[in-house]
Every structure is written in structure tokens, then in C-alpha cells.
Scaffold this motif. Structure first.
Motif, PDB file in Angstrom:
ATOM      1  N   PHE A  17      10.608 -52.680  14.611  1.00 50.47           N
ATOM      2  CA  PHE A  17       9.529 -52.866  15.584  1.00 50.47           C
ATOM      3  C   PHE A  17       9.908 -53.882  16.645  1.00 50.47           C
ATOM      4  N   SER A  22       8.528 -53.646  22.079  1.00 55.15           N
ATOM      5  CA  SER A  22       7.091 -53.640  22.320  1.00 55.15           C
ATOM      6  C   SER A  22       6.635 -54.953  22.931  1.00 55.15           C
ATOM      7  N   ALA A  25       4.892 -57.041  20.349  1.00 56.20           N
ATOM      8  CA  ALA A  25       5.791 -57.632  19.360  1.00 56.20           C
ATOM      9  C   ALA A  25       6.506 -58.845  19.919  1.00 56.20           C
ATOM     10  N   THR A 191       3.906 -52.120  13.216  1.00 56.60           N
ATOM     11  CA  THR A 191       2.713 -52.564  13.932  1.00 56.60           C
ATOM     12  C   THR A 191       1.500 -52.559  13.009  1.00 56.60           C
TER      13      THR A 191
END
Length: 239
Positions: A17, A22, A25, A191
Motif C-alpha cells: 500500500f 496513495s 498513505a 487500506t
């Protein structure tokens, strides 16, 4: 002491992730925006836990003006909207509607859900869901969710127990209650694992989306108040 993530898959998924780039993130202090399609028991309960954790939450229905009381009860981080607005709003979207609504949800919002991290909390029951329940009996709920949420980054979670169990056990003392989850996209799984933790539970990553049938309603993995270690053992998750 609260239990750790059961499986090494969790650590691998979290690493994937972060590597995925992201925006959420990359900023641990940044709250997520979570759109909730459905304003019933699951949506209100889990949405409230996220709002208390500092995330921005939009609960939705076709008549958002009727959600004033619910929104006020969830606190200042919550707001109301239509399903289309909630989907557009969310970094993550929680689907918390009766399973019989999935075909219409797909027709109305399938395009908007494509590429989104979607938490699929639905369960199919014979008395309520009719023809869609028959599909689930024939193909399994993972396959049917994938059919109606095609293109979304689906993670099955918050569907292995009644909402009252979630409300009672969130942030409990001692070892936390486990929440099984399954999905095919490593970033989406990570997530959701993070959001499960922030709602006050321990995520147990069971495996790919097909493994979601192992904790769906009616399965041996459904309806248990277990720790992460206990849940992992029941569901065959290697430590």
C-alpha cells in the motif's frame, strides 16, 4: 496487550500500500474521506467509529435531508449526501445496503465505483434478497459482489457479525475483536486493514476475495466474537 495482525500477509499488504503511492498513505496524520452508501445499522455504527477516530465521513441515502439526526449523533466529522455524492467524496467507499440492492447499485453507480477501494459489508438473506440470494447460493458471495461491483477494488469486511457485536466490542479492553477481510488488491486490503484498526478492531487478512465465502453469513466463520489469533486459527490463516 492487544493482539497483533495475525498473518504476515498483513505486513506485506501494508508495504504494498505504501509503495502504491496513495496520497492518504503518504500522510499518516491526514484523515481519510469515507463515503458510506447506506445509512442503516452497519453504516451508522462503523461510520460513527471512523468519525470518532478523526476521519471525514459522508453517510448517504436517496433522501439525505432525512439523515439529520444520524449525522448529529455521529459528531462534527460526519455529513450527509446522496449515494453519488458519497462515492465521489470518499477515498474509500463502504457499501452498507441490503444485498438485493446491489443490481440497482451497479446500474446507477457502477461506473463511479470503478477504481475505488470499496468495503463490501453486505450479506445475502433468503427472506429479504430473493433472486440475488439465489445467485449467492449458486456462485458464492465473493463472485456475486465482484459481478455487481466490477472494476472496484473490493475488500469484504465488517460482514462476519451483527452490527450490535461491532458496537459492543470496538476498542474493548484486552485483546481486540477480529475482523476478517479478503480482497484481491493488496493496496486496497492494506487500506481497509488500517481503517479496521482505527475503528477499534484487529484485521485478519484471510486472503484473496474468493476466501470471503469462508466468513460470509451462513458459513462456519460467521458470527463469532474472536481475537485475531482465534479467528486466524478458525479461518486457516497461517501466522
Amino acid at each position: 496487550m492487544r493482539s497483533k495482525l495475525v498473518s504476515r500477509r498483513a505486513a506485506l499488504a501494508l508495504a504494498a500500500f505504501v509503495a502504491s503511492g496513495s496520497a492518504w498513505a503518504q500522510s499518516a496524520a491526514q484523515p481519510a474521506r469515507i463515503g458510506i452508501v447506506g445509512a442503516g445499522n452497519i453504516g451508522g455504527t462503523i461510520g460513527g467509529l471512523w468519525a470518532k477516530a478523526g476521519h471525514e465521513v459522508m453517510v448517504s441515502s436517496r433522501h439525505p435531508e432525512e439523515l439529520k439526526g444520524l449525522v448529529e449523533s455521529l459528531g462534527p466529522k460526519a455529513r450527509a449526501g446522496t449515494p453519488a455524492e458519497a462515492i465521489a467524496f470518499g477515498h474509500v467507499v463502504l457499501i452498507a445496503v441490503p444485498y438485493k440492492a446491489y443490481p440497482q447499485l451497479s446500474a446507477d453507480h457502477g461506473a463511479a465505483l470503478q477504481g475505488k477501494t470499496v468495503i463490501d459489508a453486505g450479506n445475502a438473506t433468503q427472506a429479504r434478497d430473493g433472486e440475488v440470494y439465489a445467485e449467492v447460493k449458486e456462485s458464492g458471495i465473493a463472485a456475486v459482489s465482484a459481478k455487481y461491483l466490477r472494476g472496484a477494488r473490493i475488500v469484504r469486511a465488517f460482514n462476519a457479525a451483527n452490527y450490535k457485536v461491532f458496537a459492543k466490542n470496538a476498542h474493548r479492553d484486552g485483546a481486540r475483536m477480529a475482523i476478517p477481510l479478503a480482497g484481491d488488491d493488496a493496496g486496497a486490503v492494506a487500506t481497509v486493514a488500517k481503517l479496521v484498526t482505527e475503528a477499534g478492531f484487529d484485521p485478519v487478512i484471510v486472503g484473496p476475495l474468493s476466501k470471503a465465502d469462508s466468513f460470509a453469513m451462513g458459513s462456519p466463520g460467521f458470527g463469532h466474537d474472536l481475537t485475531a489469533a482465534e479467528s486466524g486459527a478458525r479461518l486457516g490463516v497461517a501466522r
